[in-house]
Design a protein around this motif. Structure first.
Motif, PDB file in Angstrom:
ATOM      1  N   LEU A  14       0.835  -1.203   0.000  1.00 54.44           N
ATOM      2  CA  LEU A  14       0.000   0.000   0.000  1.00 54.44           C
ATOM      3  C   LEU A  14       0.870   1.253   0.000  1.00 54.44           C
ATOM      4  N   LYS A  15       1.936   1.234   0.806  1.00 53.34           N
ATOM      5  CA  LYS A  15       2.815   2.400   0.875  1.00 53.34           C
ATOM      6  C   LYS A  15       3.550   2.613  -0.444  1.00 53.34           C
ATOM      7  N   ALA A  16       3.971   1.524  -1.089  1.00 52.81           N
ATOM      8  CA  ALA A  16       4.626   1.648  -2.397  1.00 52.81           C
ATOM      9  C   ALA A  16       3.689   2.347  -3.393  1.00 52.81           C
ATOM     10  N   LYS A  17       2.415   2.018  -3.315  1.00 57.56           N
ATOM     11  CA  LYS A  17       1.417   2.653  -4.177  1.00 57.56           C
ATOM     12  C   LYS A  17       1.329   4.144  -3.897  1.00 57.56           C
ATOM     13  N   TRP A  18       1.360   4.521  -2.619  1.00 58.73           N
ATOM     14  CA  TRP A  18       1.326   5.944  -2.267  1.00 58.73           C
ATOM     15  C   TRP A  18       2.535   6.692  -2.834  1.00 58.73           C
ATOM     16  N   PHE A  19       3.667   6.001  -2.895  1.00 62.16           N
ATOM     17  CA  PHE A  19       4.892   6.623  -3.387  1.00 62.16           C
ATOM     18  C   PHE A  19       5.022   6.508  -4.909  1.00 62.16           C
ATOM     19  N   GLY A  20       4.005   5.909  -5.552  1.00 61.04           N
ATOM     20  CA  GLY A  20       4.035   5.763  -6.997  1.00 61.04           C
ATOM     21  C   GLY A  20       5.119   4.824  -7.479  1.00 61.04           C
ATOM     22  N   LYS A  21       5.417   3.804  -6.668  1.00 62.40           N
ATOM     23  CA  LYS A  21       6.481   2.858  -7.007  1.00 62.40           C
ATOM     24  C   LYS A  21       5.926   1.440  -7.031  1.00 62.40           C
ATOM     25  N   GLU A  22       6.554   0.603  -7.841  1.00 64.12           N
ATOM     26  CA  GLU A  22       6.204  -0.812  -7.815  1.00 64.12           C
ATOM     27  C   GLU A  22       6.703  -1.452  -6.527  1.00 64.12           C
ATOM     28  N   LYS A  23       7.897  -0.993  -6.092  1.00 62.31           N
ATOM     29  CA  LYS A  23       8.476  -1.474  -4.849  1.00 62.31           C
ATOM     30  C   LYS A  23       9.094  -0.299  -4.092  1.00 62.31           C
ATOM     31  N   LEU A  24       9.030  -0.372  -2.766  1.00 63.10           N
ATOM     32  CA  LEU A  24       9.750   0.579  -1.938  1.00 63.10           C
ATOM     33  C   LEU A  24      11.216   0.153  -1.863  1.00 63.10           C
ATOM     34  N   ASN A  25      12.120   1.101  -1.873  1.00 64.00           N
ATOM     35  CA  ASN A  25      13.492   0.794  -1.519  1.00 64.00           C
ATOM     36  C   ASN A  25      13.599   0.702   0.004  1.00 64.00           C
ATOM     37  N   HIS A  26      14.605  -0.002   0.478  1.00 66.74           N
ATOM     38  CA  HIS A  26      14.658  -0.200   1.925  1.00 66.74           C
ATOM     39  C   HIS A  26      14.783   1.119   2.682  1.00 66.74           C
ATOM     40  N   TRP A  27      15.322   2.159   2.033  1.00 64.02           N
ATOM     41  CA  TRP A  27      15.425   3.454   2.707  1.00 64.02           C
ATOM     42  C   TRP A  27      14.093   4.224   2.696  1.00 64.02           C
ATOM     43  N   ASP A  28      13.090   3.687   2.019  1.00 60.57           N
ATOM     44  CA  ASP A  28      11.757   4.302   2.017  1.00 60.57           C
ATOM     45  C   ASP A  28      10.835   3.722   3.088  1.00 60.57           C
TER      46      ASP A  28
ATOM     47  N   PRO B 167       8.270   9.410   5.758  1.00 66.00           N
ATOM     48  CA  PRO B 167       6.944  10.013   5.915  1.00 66.00           C
ATOM     49  C   PRO B 167       6.196   9.998   4.585  1.00 66.00           C
ATOM     50  N   LEU B 168       4.894  10.080   4.664  1.00 65.70           N
ATOM     51  CA  LEU B 168       4.086  10.064   3.441  1.00 65.70           C
ATOM     52  C   LEU B 168       4.411  11.259   2.567  1.00 65.70           C
ATOM     53  N   PRO B 169       4.412  11.081   1.249  1.00 66.92           N
ATOM     54  CA  PRO B 169       4.720  12.198   0.354  1.00 66.92           C
ATOM     55  C   PRO B 169       3.659  13.291   0.441  1.00 66.92           C
ATOM     56  N   ALA B 170       4.109  14.518   0.266  1.00 69.01           N
ATOM     57  CA  ALA B 170       3.227  15.702   0.215  1.00 69.01           C
ATOM     58  C   ALA B 170       2.492  15.954   1.527  1.00 69.01           C
ATOM     59  N   VAL B 171       3.020  15.396   2.635  1.00 69.69           N
ATOM     60  CA  VAL B 171       2.442  15.664   3.948  1.00 69.69           C
ATOM     61  C   VAL B 171       3.577  16.082   4.877  1.00 69.69           C
ATOM     62  N   GLU B 172       3.483  17.311   5.370  1.00 68.12           N
ATOM     63  CA  GLU B 172       4.536  17.805   6.258  1.00 68.12           C
ATOM     64  C   GLU B 172       4.154  17.505   7.704  1.00 68.12           C
ATOM     65  N   LEU B 173       4.960  16.646   8.338  1.00 66.64           N
ATOM     66  CA  LEU B 173       4.687  16.299   9.722  1.00 66.64           C
ATOM     67  C   LEU B 173       5.264  17.356  10.659  1.00 66.64           C
ATOM     68  N   LYS B 174       4.609  17.523  11.764  1.00 71.52           N
ATOM     69  CA  LYS B 174       5.001  18.544  12.736  1.00 71.52           C
ATOM     70  C   LYS B 174       6.326  18.201  13.391  1.00 71.52           C
ATOM     71  N   ASN B 175       7.169  19.219  13.586  1.00 66.65           N
ATOM     72  CA  ASN B 175       8.346  19.094  14.434  1.00 66.65           C
ATOM     73  C   ASN B 175       7.958  19.535  15.840  1.00 66.65           C
TER      74      ASN B 175
END
Length: 602
Positions: free
Chosen positions: A294-308, A312-320
């Motif tokens: 599901l996360k790979a789909k959110w990132f527009g990838k067939e597979k996530l790389n291990h560093w992904d 954090p989710l793309p286009a979402v800025e998490l609070k510091n």
């Protein structure tokens, strides 16, 4: 006085607290430490002279005196624990400082010398016939107080050796396991990684693996792999040596399985742990495999790389989170559950029991050190302001509250077996997550928060069971001979591939990422306790949400018991039984439901 330190590795601008260890001792060279050591040497000798070889006679004829002997022993253990706790905390504050490392090493040797003199006590107690001990307990109020401790001690009987051999194991520990542990710690804290042209230590580099910028994540991953590869020889030697050391220890103590010594210390049955392991591994496809697809789909990838994987989710800025914000968030979440819980946790902030900043030489990760019942816990963090750091703060403060509540049981019965040791920490995380989620109204932010929590739970359950599986395979293979780095790397990749699934690409360099995980070194087979705690907390939290009558009182009773009761007895008031066949499936259901909720939001 504690020093407030700037954190140079994050967007957190607020000064971060450093702990004040003067509640233990004023300093490494203080007269108080010299006096404590002198007193302990005298008291330990007096104890051995008074009781060695006389315990059976006391049990038969003077049960109250035997109870007094255990009281004396408990007092000694508290004083010894205070010294080694102080040395450990000083050392973890900067493992690169020669003065601190010498102090820590010297203190380990001193404590070991005391332990060899006191070793007779528990061994001799265990040679007394059970019927004699049971009769003595019935006739002495003092002795009966220690019944839980005596019962736990008697579980060690089948694995007990002669006094001389046990003494050898204790004395050799300084030059064996303890020495290799220290080499690992000092090696890890000395490692440096170059990311974005800046040389940094492990903690900020691992933090970069969660950066919103994929290029930063990849560069951090490459930096980790490069440095781990350069130091692979020493890490391979350490894990080989410690696995062999454990095999020798287990063989002499007649443990039939490589994890049985851990299960015994946890006071949990092997079949209960095996049921947990099997249930989680069977659930990999519907948990981690499904989520990362599901996360790979959110990132527009067939597979996530291990560093992904933890990005954090793309286009979402998490609070510091500034430090004061993190403090308020955690304390407020605790207060919603129980004002008493919040008040206990607040002590850590107001009395400087927390060491928060990242510093060169400081130990990696986070912990809550219980020290001893006559003192109080201390929390170590490497705080950088990410939402996960807030969860870590809640996790460690959960431990700290648990340790404070259990302290009244005394040095012998305050420590909680690992089966329940992660309960309060994971529960604290859940309370904080729910508060943050309730206050987050933006749909994208809520989705990001939910995804982050799912990832935390996957790291707590799936990853930890994978780490346990890795340990088992390494230790099993080591019994047939020394392992090469390539052997260990191959086991790591196989286990990680199985747990993460086909949607995660484990690229070049990832094969070395086993090297920095300290649990393999300091606490073999500890890691399943995290999964045990997470599944248990999921069940507990479900009861809490149903407004189960008296839940808070029952929860505090569980924490206050420390190690004075078996885990099964402590869970009975909640109607929970880990020995029941479907218990672990129920514990995983919350995680399954959260992934389903994320799928619906897609």
């Amino acid at each position: 006085m504690p020093i407030a330190a700037k954190n140079p590795f994050s967007a957190v601008s607020t000064d971060l607290p450093e702990w004040d260890l003067s509640d233990l001792y004023p300093g490494m060279d203080s007269p108080e430490i010299t006096a404590e050591k002198t007193g302990l040497e005298k008291d330990t000798k007096a104890f051995a002279d008074r009781f060695k070889g006389k315990l059976e006679a006391l049990a038969k004829d003077k049960a109250e005196d035997l109870g007094s002997a255990i009281q004396f022993y408990e007092t000694l253990q508290d004083k010894i624990g205070r010294l080694i706790s102080y040395a450990d905390l000083v050392y973890t504050g900067d493992t690169s400082d020669p003065a601190r490392t010498k102090f820590y090493g010297d203190m380990q040797e001193f404590i070991t010398s005391l332990a060899t003199q006191l070793l007779f006590f528990e061994l001799e107690l265990n040679r007394i016939d059970d019927k004699v001990i049971d009769t003595a307990i019935k006739t002495s109020k003092t002795l009966s107080h220690y019944t839980p401790w005596l019962n736990d001690l008697r579980r060690e009987k089948p694995h007990q050796l002669s006094d001389e051999i046990e003494q050898l194991f204790v004395e050799k520990s300084v030059s064996a396991r303890a020495g290799w542990n220290r080499l690992f710690d000092e090696t890890v804290t000395s490692l440096r990684f170059t990311v974005r042209g800046k040389e940094q230590s492990l903690e900020p580099t691992l933090n970069d693996m969660m950066d919103a910028d994929e290029q930063v994540r990849r560069e951090a991953s490459d930096a980790l792999a490069k440095t781990f590869r350069e130091n692979l020889r020493v890490f391979t030697l350490i894990i080989n040596t410690l696995a062999k050391d454990k095999e020798i220890n287990d063989r002499w103590h007649k443990f039939s399985d490589i994890a049985d010594s851990r299960h015994l210390s946890n006071r949990v049955e092997r079949e209960v742990v095996e049921a947990l392991i099997d249930t989680v591994r069977t659930a990999y496809p519907r948990l981690s495999h499904r989520y990362y697809a599901l996360k790979a789909k959110w990132f527009g990838k067939e597979k996530l790389n291990h560093w992904d994987r933890n990005a954090p989710l793309p286009a979402v800025e998490l609070k510091n989170y500034q430090w004061d914000d993190a403090r308020e968030t955690v304390l407020s979440s605790f207060k919603r559950f129980s004002p008493e819980m919040s008040e206990l946790a607040e002590n850590f902030f107001t009395k400087n029991w927390i060491d928060a900043p990242v510093r060169p030489g400081k130990a990696t990760g986070a912990f809550s050190h219980p020290t001893v019942p006559s003192a109080h816990p201390y929390v170590l963090l490497n705080y950088m302001g990410k939402p996960r750091d807030v969860m870590t703060l809640a996790h460690e403060l959960g431990h700290g509250v648990h340790q404070m509540l259990a302290a009244h049981n005394g040095a012998l019965m305050a420590p909680t077996p690992l089966t329940l040791a992660e309960t309060a920490s994971v529960f604290g995380e859940m309370l904080t997550f729910r508060l943050i989620l309730d206050e987050t109204k933006d749909k994208k932010q809520r989705k990001a928060m939910l995804a982050s929590k799912v990832e935390d739970m996957l790291n707590t359950v799936v990853r930890q069971i994978a780490l346990y599986t890795f340990e088992r395979e390494v230790h099993t293979a080591r019994q047939k001979g020394e392992l090469t780095a390539d052997d260990i790397n191959a086991i790591w990749m196989k286990v990680q591939s199985e747990s993460l699934g086909p949607a995660v690409n484990l690229g070049a360099g990832y094969e070395t990422f086993w090297t920095y995980i300290s649990h393999f070194i300091h606490s073999p087979f500890y890691v399943y306790a995290y999964a045990f705690g997470d599944c248990l907390v999921n069940s507990l939290y479900a009861l809490y949400e149903k407004a189960d009558a008296g839940f808070v009182d029952k929860y505090f009773a569980l924490l206050s018991a420390g190690g004075s009761k078996p885990y099964g007895e402590l869970l009975e008031p909640f109607g929970l039984d880990p020995k029941r066949g479907d218990f672990w499936k129920l514990g995983l259901q919350l995680l399954d439901n959260m992934i389903t909720e994320l799928e619906a939001l897609d």
